[in-house]
Design a protein around this motif. Structure first.
Motif, PDB file in Angstrom:
ATOM      1  N   GLY A   1       0.803  -1.217   0.000  1.00  0.00           N
ATOM      2  CA  GLY A   1       0.000   0.000   0.000  1.00  0.00           C
ATOM      3  C   GLY A   1       0.835   1.266   0.000  1.00  0.00           C
ATOM      4  O   GLY A   1       0.415   2.296  -0.535  1.00  0.00           O
ATOM      5  N   ILE A   2       2.037   1.207   0.600  1.00  0.00           N
ATOM      6  CA  ILE A   2       2.897   2.391   0.665  1.00  0.00           C
ATOM      7  C   ILE A   2       4.207   2.205  -0.081  1.00  0.00           C
ATOM      8  O   ILE A   2       4.857   3.184  -0.444  1.00  0.00           O
ATOM      9  N   SER A   3       4.605   0.963  -0.319  1.00  0.00           N
ATOM     10  CA  SER A   3       5.899   0.698  -0.954  1.00  0.00           C
ATOM     11  C   SER A   3       5.790   0.190  -2.383  1.00  0.00           C
ATOM     12  O   SER A   3       6.779   0.231  -3.120  1.00  0.00           O
ATOM     13  N   GLY A   4       4.632  -0.310  -2.766  1.00  0.00           N
ATOM     14  CA  GLY A   4       4.446  -0.784  -4.127  1.00  0.00           C
ATOM     15  C   GLY A   4       4.234   0.379  -5.083  1.00  0.00           C
ATOM     16  O   GLY A   4       3.422   1.272  -4.812  1.00  0.00           O
ATOM     17  N   GLN A   5       4.955   0.387  -6.202  1.00  0.00           N
ATOM     18  CA  GLN A   5       4.839   1.462  -7.199  1.00  0.00           C
ATOM     19  C   GLN A   5       4.324   0.856  -8.507  1.00  0.00           C
ATOM     20  O   GLN A   5       4.972  -0.019  -9.080  1.00  0.00           O
ATOM     21  N   TYR A   6       3.172   1.341  -8.948  1.00  0.00           N
ATOM     22  CA  TYR A   6       2.490   0.762 -10.095  1.00  0.00           C
ATOM     23  C   TYR A   6       1.946   1.869 -11.003  1.00  0.00           C
ATOM     24  O   TYR A   6       1.672   2.981 -10.534  1.00  0.00           O
ATOM     25  N   PRO A   7       1.759   1.579 -12.300  1.00  0.00           N
ATOM     26  CA  PRO A   7       1.042   2.548 -13.143  1.00  0.00           C
ATOM     27  C   PRO A   7      -0.396   2.667 -12.639  1.00  0.00           C
ATOM     28  O   PRO A   7      -1.083   1.653 -12.472  1.00  0.00           O
ATOM     29  N   PRO A   8      -0.878   3.874 -12.352  1.00  0.00           N
ATOM     30  CA  PRO A   8      -2.197   4.027 -11.734  1.00  0.00           C
ATOM     31  C   PRO A   8      -3.363   3.866 -12.690  1.00  0.00           C
ATOM     32  O   PRO A   8      -4.522   3.840 -12.258  1.00  0.00           O
ATOM     33  N   GLY A   9      -3.095   3.786 -13.996  1.00  0.00           N
ATOM     34  CA  GLY A   9      -4.188   3.618 -14.951  1.00  0.00           C
ATOM     35  C   GLY A   9      -5.147   4.795 -14.920  1.00  0.00           C
ATOM     36  O   GLY A   9      -4.777   5.934 -14.604  1.00  0.00           O
ATOM     37  N   SER A  10      -6.397   4.514 -15.218  1.00  0.00           N
ATOM     38  CA  SER A  10      -7.377   5.595 -15.394  1.00  0.00           C
ATOM     39  C   SER A  10      -7.772   6.294 -14.105  1.00  0.00           C
ATOM     40  O   SER A  10      -8.438   7.333 -14.152  1.00  0.00           O
ATOM     41  N   THR A  11      -7.369   5.768 -12.943  1.00  0.00           N
ATOM     42  CA  THR A  11      -7.627   6.516 -11.705  1.00  0.00           C
ATOM     43  C   THR A  11      -6.897   7.853 -11.735  1.00  0.00           C
ATOM     44  O   THR A  11      -7.282   8.795 -11.051  1.00  0.00           O
ATOM     45  N   PHE A  12      -5.844   7.937 -12.563  1.00  0.00           N
ATOM     46  CA  PHE A  12      -5.037   9.152 -12.662  1.00  0.00           C
ATOM     47  C   PHE A  12      -5.733  10.237 -13.478  1.00  0.00           C
ATOM     48  O   PHE A  12      -5.314  11.402 -13.437  1.00  0.00           O
ATOM     49  N   LYS A  13      -6.791   9.895 -14.184  1.00  0.00           N
ATOM     50  CA  LYS A  13      -7.428  10.858 -15.088  1.00  0.00           C
ATOM     51  C   LYS A  13      -8.022  12.064 -14.373  1.00  0.00           C
ATOM     52  O   LYS A  13      -8.291  13.095 -14.997  1.00  0.00           O
ATOM     53  N   ILE A  14      -8.215  11.957 -13.076  1.00  0.00           N
ATOM     54  CA  ILE A  14      -8.708  13.118 -12.334  1.00  0.00           C
ATOM     55  C   ILE A  14      -7.691  14.261 -12.374  1.00  0.00           C
ATOM     56  O   ILE A  14      -8.063  15.434 -12.254  1.00  0.00           O
ATOM     57  N   VAL A  15      -6.402  13.923 -12.558  1.00  0.00           N
ATOM     58  CA  VAL A  15      -5.359  14.951 -12.582  1.00  0.00           C
ATOM     59  C   VAL A  15      -5.421  15.785 -13.861  1.00  0.00           C
ATOM     60  O   VAL A  15      -5.546  17.025 -13.787  1.00  0.00           O
ATOM     61  N   PRO A  16      -5.344  15.175 -15.064  1.00  0.00           N
ATOM     62  CA  PRO A  16      -5.471  16.012 -16.270  1.00  0.00           C
ATOM     63  C   PRO A  16      -6.833  16.681 -16.371  1.00  0.00           C
ATOM     64  O   PRO A  16      -6.936  17.784 -16.936  1.00  0.00           O
ATOM     65  N   ALA A  17      -7.864  16.063 -15.810  1.00  0.00           N
ATOM     66  CA  ALA A  17      -9.188  16.683 -15.838  1.00  0.00           C
ATOM     67  C   ALA A  17      -9.173  17.998 -15.069  1.00  0.00           C
ATOM     68  O   ALA A  17      -9.597  19.049 -15.578  1.00  0.00           O
ATOM     69  N   CYS A  18      -8.675  17.951 -13.832  1.00  0.00           N
ATOM     70  CA  CYS A  18      -8.624  19.169 -13.014  1.00  0.00           C
ATOM     71  C   CYS A  18      -7.663  20.190 -13.618  1.00  0.00           C
ATOM     72  O   CYS A  18      -7.962  21.395 -13.666  1.00  0.00           O
ATOM     73  N   GLY A  19      -6.503  19.721 -14.077  1.00  0.00           N
ATOM     74  CA  GLY A  19      -5.509  20.632 -14.626  1.00  0.00           C
ATOM     75  C   GLY A  19      -6.002  21.346 -15.870  1.00  0.00           C
ATOM     76  O   GLY A  19      -5.819  22.569 -16.019  1.00  0.00           O
ATOM     77  N   ALA A  20      -6.639  20.603 -16.797  1.00  0.00           N
ATOM     78  CA  ALA A  20      -7.125  21.208 -18.037  1.00  0.00           C
ATOM     79  C   ALA A  20      -8.244  22.202 -17.775  1.00  0.00           C
ATOM     80  O   ALA A  20      -8.318  23.262 -18.417  1.00  0.00           O
ATOM     81  N   LEU A  21      -9.114  21.895 -16.824  1.00  0.00           N
ATOM     82  CA  LEU A  21     -10.185  22.834 -16.482  1.00  0.00           C
ATOM     83  C   LEU A  21      -9.610  24.103 -15.862  1.00  0.00           C
ATOM     84  O   LEU A  21     -10.023  25.222 -16.193  1.00  0.00           O
TER      85      LEU A  21
END
Length: 654
Positions: free
Chosen positions: A334-354
């Motif tokens: 939960g704190i040490s595993g590093q993975y591609p976050p997939g579409s959960t990350f889409k909230i970032v470009p959504a907020c940034g673009a707006l």
């Protein structure tokens, strides 16, 4: 006359010899009683009297409702006083061999390096190595092992006359009430390492001390440790304590109340375990948090381990089994595993673009299922164009931001981040800025060691690591949480919490209260905001609306907990998995394996809980991670289980 003189001479010689002998004896008595008396008295006193440390009771940890998660239980330990071991090498070796036999610990270093060595301490030292590295004074006991078998303790006591210098004593031992259920949170204790002892030399630690090694036992060592006491004891000829002359009582460590609800932890673990079986996943994570404060209510990483194995020293067999397991049960994924976050990350470009004005609520972008990115040096030649696909190959058509989040449209977010034709996208530099704004690329600061940073890539990073320039395709991949971007499940959870609460990024916390031995409050949790996001309430509201519609009629419709009024975001992230022979794993259509993600908050109107579910190699997030989250939300809100949904009606999504 001559004969008489001869007798007199002989008598005189005898008298001289006798007088000389008495003089020598008298001198020796004078030397023993006057000149060196203090030396021998001190030596006798050192053998007769001893200063023995009294370990301070380590602080107890409780869940948020007062249930004890770890206790100190009575146990036996074995120590050796180096000065009381036989001086004869053969006799000394015989004593140590017998102790090693009873405790199943190797006597010498060479034996410690073997494979079949039985029970030993975590650092796998031999008895000789422990005596060498942990001896403070020849007269001070050196702890060899804690938590020994009762039968072994009784045998050593029975053989005490044949085992000079070997002491059996009672001491508290850490017992973790719920074992594997909270192991990654609580951690365990062990002998202090050489490096740590050197670093803490000014804090009163000794080579024989037990300290926190992992989890909260490590991070909260300063609270849990307490202050050791001391007693002045009189010992018999065999080194056994016969009287206590004076003592200084120890000061117990502080007690800690955690934010964790252990019963919710149990429900979350069971839901995650069921989801892992369904998805045929070997690693899973589920974390539940209060988005209003950052309080972590549950944190489960599977597979787990029993931290009671480390109390008193773990066997080499058990340690090898845990450390060599390819699923890494000792690691808190939960704190040490590093993975591609997939579409959960889409909230970032959504907020940034707006926020940057790249998008407005009415902006619509077209998804035809496939996007052709022109080749830079031959833009008119479509055969050389790079193809980027949406998870829904027929295409979603024209979408606005709310609809794109609801349907998790990949091509929409490719364009939002990297631009396309006449549409100017956000760009990787701005996307990276907003990713860091949401806490990606940096530890959250939770009270646990070993937290990974994740990765927010850049042009400079790619050139340094791959010797290549950043290209538009890299930005496309980053926009949907693929490519080089990496995150921990806790980072994904914390970013979702910031959307849920309206724009505040809190530091996740596990410590609710710290109480001293008298019950007085030493510390109480205060929400610890890292920052307020540089995103307007209106723009966050649009993203929240898209996440709500993802649950009511989008990719997360399988959540099926209508009374929770949840909002969420699914994620399916490709990764380059390798089979047992080291070959890249691909399905029949040539696709890479995928991790399943889902993150959500509820209730939508006034969120009080946020969660993340991650299944390594679990497939589609909408199919595999969402049902796990549904079980967790039902457990949290005390709702009954629903009727089964026919599998043929399941809709896939990013």
């Amino acid at each position: 006359m001559k004969k008489e003189n001869a007798h007199r001479l002989r008598f005189l010689v005898v008298r001289v010899i006798v007088v000389a002998a008495f003089a020598i004896v008298a001198f020796r008595f004078w030397e023993l009683q006057v000149t060196t008396s203090q030396k021998y008295a001190r030596s006798a006193d050192r053998n007769r009297f001893r200063l023995v440390p009294i370990d301070a009771p380590r602080g107890i940890m409780y869940d948020r409702f007062g249930r004890a998660l770890v206790k100190n239980v009575p146990s036996f330990s074995v120590s050796i006083v180096p000065s009381e071991l036989p001086e004869d090498k053969a006799q000394r070796e015989a004593v140590l061999e017998r102790v090693g036999e009873l405790l199943e610990i190797p006597v010498h270093g060479k034996e410690a390096e073997g494979e079949d060595v039985g029970t030993s301490t975590l650092d796998t030292m031999s008895i000789e190595e422990m005596l060498e590295t942990r001896t403070i004074s020849p007269y001070a006991p050196v702890r060899i092992v804690s938590g020994i078998d009762r039968q072994a303790a009784f045998i050593i006591e029975e053989e005490h006359m044949e085992l000079p210098g070997v002491i059996v004593s009672a001491e508290p031992l850490r017992h973790y009430t719920y074992g594997p259920l909270a192991a990654h949170i609580l951690g365990y204790v062990g002998h202090i390492s050489k490096d740590r002892l050197a670093a803490y030399v000014d804090e009163g630690y000794e080579p024989d001390d037990m300290v926190g090694v992992a989890g909260l036992e490590l991070s909260q060592e300063h609270h849990l440790r307490g202050i050791d006491g001391q007693k002045h004891v009189e010992c018999d000829a065999f080194g056994r304590e016969v009287a206590v002359l004076a003592s200084k009582p120890p000061v117990p460590g502080d007690n800690i109340i955690l934010t964790i609800d252990i019963e919710l932890q149990r429900e979350v673990a069971e839901a995650l375990r069921k989801g892992m079986r369904r998805a045929n996943s070997s690693v899973g994570v589920a974390i539940v948090m209060d988005p209003r404060t950052g309080e972590v209510l549950s944190m489960v990483s599977l597979p787990s381990y029993d931290n009671n194995l480390f109390s008193g020293g773990i066997s080499r067999e058990d340690y090898a089994r845990l450390s060599e397991d390819p699923a890494h049960p000792l690691m808190n994924h939960g704190i040490s595993g590093q993975y591609p976050p997939g579409s959960t990350f889409k909230i970032v470009p959504a907020c940034g673009a707006l926020e940057e004005g790249v998008l407005t609520p009415s902006t619509r972008l077209n998804c035809r299922g496939t996007l052709l990115l022109p080749y830079h040096y031959a833009p008119e030649d479509t055969t050389k164009a790079q193809k980027f696909y949406c998870w829904y190959r027929p295409g979603h058509g024209r979408l606005n931001i709310v609809e794109a989040i609801r349907q998790s449209c990949d091509i929409f977010f490719y364009q939002v981040a990297g631009g396309y034709e006449d549409f100017e996208g956000l760009g990787m530099e701005k996307l990276a800025d907003y990713a860091r704004e949401f806490g990606f690329g940096k530890p959250t600061g939770i009270e646990l060691s070993g937290e990974a940073t994740g990765l927010v890539p850049s042009d400079q990073w790619k050139r340094q690591n791959y010797g290549e320039n950043w290209v538009t395709g890299d930005t496309y991949n980053a926009a949907i949480g693929q490519g080089y971007i990496l995150a921990t499940p806790l980072q994904v959870l914390n970013a979702t919490a910031a959307v849920a609460n309206g724009g505040v990024l809190y530091r996740p916390q596990l410590i609710y209260q710290v109480l001293d031995a008298e019950g007085d409050i030493v510390h109480v949790l205060q929400p610890d905001p890292i920052r307020e996001l540089a995103i307007s309430e209106e723009n966050i509201s649009l993203v929240r609306q898209g996440m709500r519609e993802a649950v009511t009629r989008g990719t997360a419709w399988l959540l099926d907990v209508p009374s929770a009024h949840a909002a969420g975001k699914t994620g399916t992230a490709e990764y380059p998995g390798l089979d047992e022979e080291g070959n890249l794993m691909l399905d029949e259509e040539g696709n890479l394996p995928t991790h399943a993600w889902f993150t959500a908050f509820a209730p939508y109107e006034a969120p009080e809980v946020v969660l993340v579910v991650f299944l390594e190699g679990g497939g589609e997030g909408s199919q595999m991670a969402v049902p796990v989250a549904a079980d967790i939300l039902r457990a949290y809100f005390g709702l009954s289980q629903p009727t089964p949904v026919p599998t043929e009606t399941i809709v896939q999504g990013g």
